[in-house]
Design a protein around this motif. Structure first.
Motif, PDB file in Angstrom:
ATOM      1  N   VAL A  61       5.486  25.898  -5.216  1.00 38.06           N
ATOM      2  CA  VAL A  61       5.303  25.349  -3.722  1.00 38.06           C
ATOM      3  C   VAL A  61       6.177  26.361  -2.761  1.00 38.06           C
ATOM      4  O   VAL A  61       7.118  25.918  -2.786  1.00 38.06           O
ATOM      5  CB  VAL A  61       5.388  23.986  -3.679  1.00 38.06           C
ATOM      6  CG1 VAL A  61       4.977  23.586  -2.136  1.00 38.06           C
ATOM      7  CG2 VAL A  61       4.635  23.255  -4.600  1.00 38.06           C
ATOM      8  N   GLU A  62       5.671  27.363  -2.257  1.00 40.46           N
ATOM      9  CA  GLU A  62       6.237  28.033  -0.942  1.00 40.46           C
ATOM     10  C   GLU A  62       6.888  27.067  -0.150  1.00 40.46           C
ATOM     11  O   GLU A  62       6.166  26.425   0.328  1.00 40.46           O
ATOM     12  CB  GLU A  62       5.322  28.938  -0.459  1.00 40.46           C
ATOM     13  CG  GLU A  62       5.121  30.246  -1.377  1.00 40.46           C
ATOM     14  CD  GLU A  62       4.234  31.284  -0.711  1.00 40.46           C
ATOM     15  OE1 GLU A  62       4.256  31.264   0.293  1.00 40.46           O
ATOM     16  OE2 GLU A  62       3.712  32.211  -1.841  1.00 40.46           O
ATOM     17  N   MET A  63       8.140  27.252   0.256  1.00 40.86           N
ATOM     18  CA  MET A  63       8.754  26.397   1.454  1.00 40.86           C
ATOM     19  C   MET A  63       9.101  27.384   2.704  1.00 40.86           C
ATOM     20  O   MET A  63       9.782  28.257   2.669  1.00 40.86           O
ATOM     21  CB  MET A  63      10.109  26.034   0.999  1.00 40.86           C
ATOM     22  CG  MET A  63       9.911  25.114  -0.414  1.00 40.86           C
ATOM     23  SD  MET A  63       9.732  23.346  -0.259  1.00 40.86           S
ATOM     24  CE  MET A  63      10.975  22.696   0.475  1.00 40.86           C
ATOM     25  N   ASN A  64       8.218  27.121   3.591  1.00 43.22           N
ATOM     26  CA  ASN A  64       8.297  27.903   4.981  1.00 43.22           C
ATOM     27  C   ASN A  64       9.620  27.122   5.640  1.00 43.22           C
ATOM     28  O   ASN A  64      10.289  26.357   5.313  1.00 43.22           O
ATOM     29  CB  ASN A  64       7.329  27.638   5.485  1.00 43.22           C
ATOM     30  CG  ASN A  64       6.782  26.495   6.407  1.00 43.22           C
ATOM     31  OD1 ASN A  64       7.608  25.825   6.201  1.00 43.22           O
ATOM     32  ND2 ASN A  64       5.409  26.373   6.581  1.00 43.22           N
TER      33      ASN A  64
ATOM     34  N   ASP B  97      -2.637  29.186   1.055  1.00 46.61           N
ATOM     35  CA  ASP B  97      -1.568  28.463   1.848  1.00 46.61           C
ATOM     36  C   ASP B  97      -0.252  28.000   1.210  1.00 46.61           C
ATOM     37  O   ASP B  97       0.295  26.991   1.662  1.00 46.61           O
ATOM     38  CB  ASP B  97      -2.262  27.313   2.586  1.00 46.61           C
ATOM     39  CG  ASP B  97      -2.986  27.727   3.877  1.00 46.61           C
ATOM     40  OD1 ASP B  97      -2.845  29.165   4.484  1.00 46.61           O
ATOM     41  OD2 ASP B  97      -3.845  26.963   4.310  1.00 46.61           O
ATOM     42  N   GLY B  98      -0.097  28.714   0.179  1.00 50.66           N
ATOM     43  CA  GLY B  98       1.612  28.526  -0.345  1.00 50.66           C
ATOM     44  C   GLY B  98       1.701  27.753  -1.662  1.00 50.66           C
ATOM     45  O   GLY B  98       2.838  27.502  -1.949  1.00 50.66           O
TER      46      GLY B  98
ATOM     47  N   SER C 269      14.838  29.817  -5.004  1.00 54.23           N
ATOM     48  CA  SER C 269      15.829  29.471  -4.109  1.00 54.23           C
ATOM     49  C   SER C 269      14.934  29.022  -2.747  1.00 54.23           C
ATOM     50  O   SER C 269      15.528  28.148  -1.917  1.00 54.23           O
ATOM     51  CB  SER C 269      16.799  30.397  -3.660  1.00 54.23           C
ATOM     52  OG  SER C 269      16.272  31.602  -3.231  1.00 54.23           O
ATOM     53  N   ASP C 270      13.801  29.567  -2.630  1.00 58.76           N
ATOM     54  CA  ASP C 270      13.112  29.277  -1.530  1.00 58.76           C
ATOM     55  C   ASP C 270      11.440  28.597  -1.799  1.00 58.76           C
ATOM     56  O   ASP C 270      10.644  28.728  -0.933  1.00 58.76           O
ATOM     57  CB  ASP C 270      12.545  30.851  -0.870  1.00 58.76           C
ATOM     58  CG  ASP C 270      12.084  31.726  -1.644  1.00 58.76           C
ATOM     59  OD1 ASP C 270      11.960  31.504  -2.769  1.00 58.76           O
ATOM     60  OD2 ASP C 270      11.447  32.863  -1.030  1.00 58.76           O
ATOM     61  N   LYS C 271      11.203  28.123  -3.046  1.00 60.54           N
ATOM     62  CA  LYS C 271      10.137  27.565  -3.575  1.00 60.54           C
ATOM     63  C   LYS C 271      10.574  26.312  -4.286  1.00 60.54           C
ATOM     64  O   LYS C 271      11.546  26.137  -4.939  1.00 60.54           O
ATOM     65  CB  LYS C 271       9.424  28.364  -4.327  1.00 60.54           C
ATOM     66  CG  LYS C 271       9.106  29.827  -3.651  1.00 60.54           C
ATOM     67  CD  LYS C 271       8.083  30.742  -4.467  1.00 60.54           C
ATOM     68  CE  LYS C 271       7.712  32.104  -4.105  1.00 60.54           C
ATOM     69  NZ  LYS C 271       8.795  32.850  -3.881  1.00 60.54           N
ATOM     70  N   SER C 272       9.787  25.292  -4.139  1.00 67.13           N
ATOM     71  CA  SER C 272      10.001  24.204  -5.071  1.00 67.13           C
ATOM     72  C   SER C 272       9.043  24.197  -6.161  1.00 67.13           C
ATOM     73  O   SER C 272       7.848  25.022  -6.230  1.00 67.13           O
ATOM     74  CB  SER C 272       9.785  22.739  -4.199  1.00 67.13           C
ATOM     75  OG  SER C 272       8.489  22.809  -3.687  1.00 67.13           O
ATOM     76  N   VAL C 273       9.123  23.531  -7.320  1.00 64.40           N
ATOM     77  CA  VAL C 273       8.457  23.631  -8.546  1.00 64.40           C
ATOM     78  C   VAL C 273       8.030  22.020  -8.887  1.00 64.40           C
ATOM     79  O   VAL C 273       9.225  21.264  -9.015  1.00 64.40           O
ATOM     80  CB  VAL C 273       9.052  24.168  -9.676  1.00 64.40           C
ATOM     81  CG1 VAL C 273       8.613  24.216 -10.988  1.00 64.40           C
ATOM     82  CG2 VAL C 273       9.151  25.877  -9.514  1.00 64.40           C
ATOM     83  N   ILE C 274       6.720  21.729  -9.316  1.00 60.70           N
ATOM     84  CA  ILE C 274       6.525  20.488  -9.758  1.00 60.70           C
ATOM     85  C   ILE C 274       5.821  20.516 -10.958  1.00 60.70           C
ATOM     86  O   ILE C 274       4.586  21.207 -10.873  1.00 60.70           O
ATOM     87  CB  ILE C 274       5.825  19.997  -8.335  1.00 60.70           C
ATOM     88  CG1 ILE C 274       6.339  19.549  -7.506  1.00 60.70           C
ATOM     89  CG2 ILE C 274       5.335  18.467  -9.036  1.00 60.70           C
ATOM     90  CD1 ILE C 274       5.661  19.228  -6.186  1.00 60.70           C
TER      91      ILE C 274
END
Length: 257
Positions: free
Chosen positions: A115-118, A40-41, A61-66
């Motif tokens: 983390v994918e950002m929908n 789920d992303g 550009s379309d994902k966050s990184v932690i």
């Protein structure tokens, strides 16, 4: 080898993770954590960087990184300058807008989460988010009190709800106690063991009397699906110290907070 899949949860032992990681010529290695388990992303990698080496992680550009820095001293250089990594630390880069570099002074281990950002995540992010890039040492983060934790258990909040989309991040640390928590049906949880961790994790449904227990040490990684009860508790004179990372499975539940 510790069983990776149990009835109620999943574990990835530090020794198995290290065995899957192959170093390149730049002193860097990574291994995906519990590959294929969560779809789920979120994809997580345990990263290893040898002393004296540097890396510049990929930007999105379309994902966050932690990033969770779990072991070894180093430096992180970004648009805000040079951050000293002298203890457990956390970093969220500003998407693809700002480059950053990690320099290992000692051999380092850290977890990099993509983390994918929908569409709704991006809309929420564009309305409001914490100022990025975001770097914090563990000792700089705010302590909180929760009734499921022992009286001498230290808990700190790293990312509060809605700071970065549907993720929440914090830590729990104690000697001889820890967390005894009822399941949260709207939130999945990962745990990364750090410090001198040596504790027991029990997961399941107490009402059904089907709790399963596994030992956890520093460097281990686990995933608890939404809803399961979970106890993470150390024996007397032993340490429980873990980073918990949660993702809302139900976007509407997050919107109501």
């Amino acid at each position: 080898m510790e069983q990776k899949y149990l009835k109620n949860f999943y574990v990835d032992k530090a020794s198995d993770i290290a065995a899957r990681a192959q170093f390149d010529d730049n002193g860097f290695a990574k291994a995906e954590l519990l590959p294929g388990i969560y779809k789920d992303g979120i994809t997580s990698y345990k990263c290893f960087l040898k002393a004296g080496h540097r890396i510049s992680p990929e930007l999105f550009s379309d994902k966050s990184v932690i990033i969770f820095f779990g072991k070894g001293q180093g430096e992180l250089i970004d648009c805000d300058g040079k951050h000293q990594i002298t203890e457990v630390a956390f970093y969220v880069p500003y998407m693809e807008k700002e480059e950053y570099e990690i320099h290992a002074i000692e051999d380092m281990e850290f977890v990099l989460n993509i983390v994918e950002m929908n569409q709704s995540d991006m809309a929420a992010f564009n309305r409001w988010h914490i100022r990025l890039p975001y770097f914090r040492l563990h000792s700089e983060c705010i302590q909180y009190i929760q009734d499921c934790k022992g009286p001498n258990t230290e808990a700190r909040m790293i990312l509060c709800p809605k700071w970065m989309g549907r993720v929440i991040l914090g830590t729990t640390r104690a000697i001889g106690e820890g967390t005894v928590e009822a399941g949260h049906p709207k939130v999945h949880q990962w745990n990364y063991c750090v410090g001198a961790s040596d504790f027991h994790m029990s997961v399941g449904y107490k009402a059904k009397n089907n709790m399963e227990t596994v030992s956890q040490q520093a460097g281990d990684w686990s995933f608890i699906p939404a809803g399961a009860d979970h106890d993470l508790v150390a024996d007397p004179d032993k340490e429980v110290y873990y980073i918990w990372f949660e993702h809302y499975a139900d976007e509407k539940a997050m919107d109501k907070m």
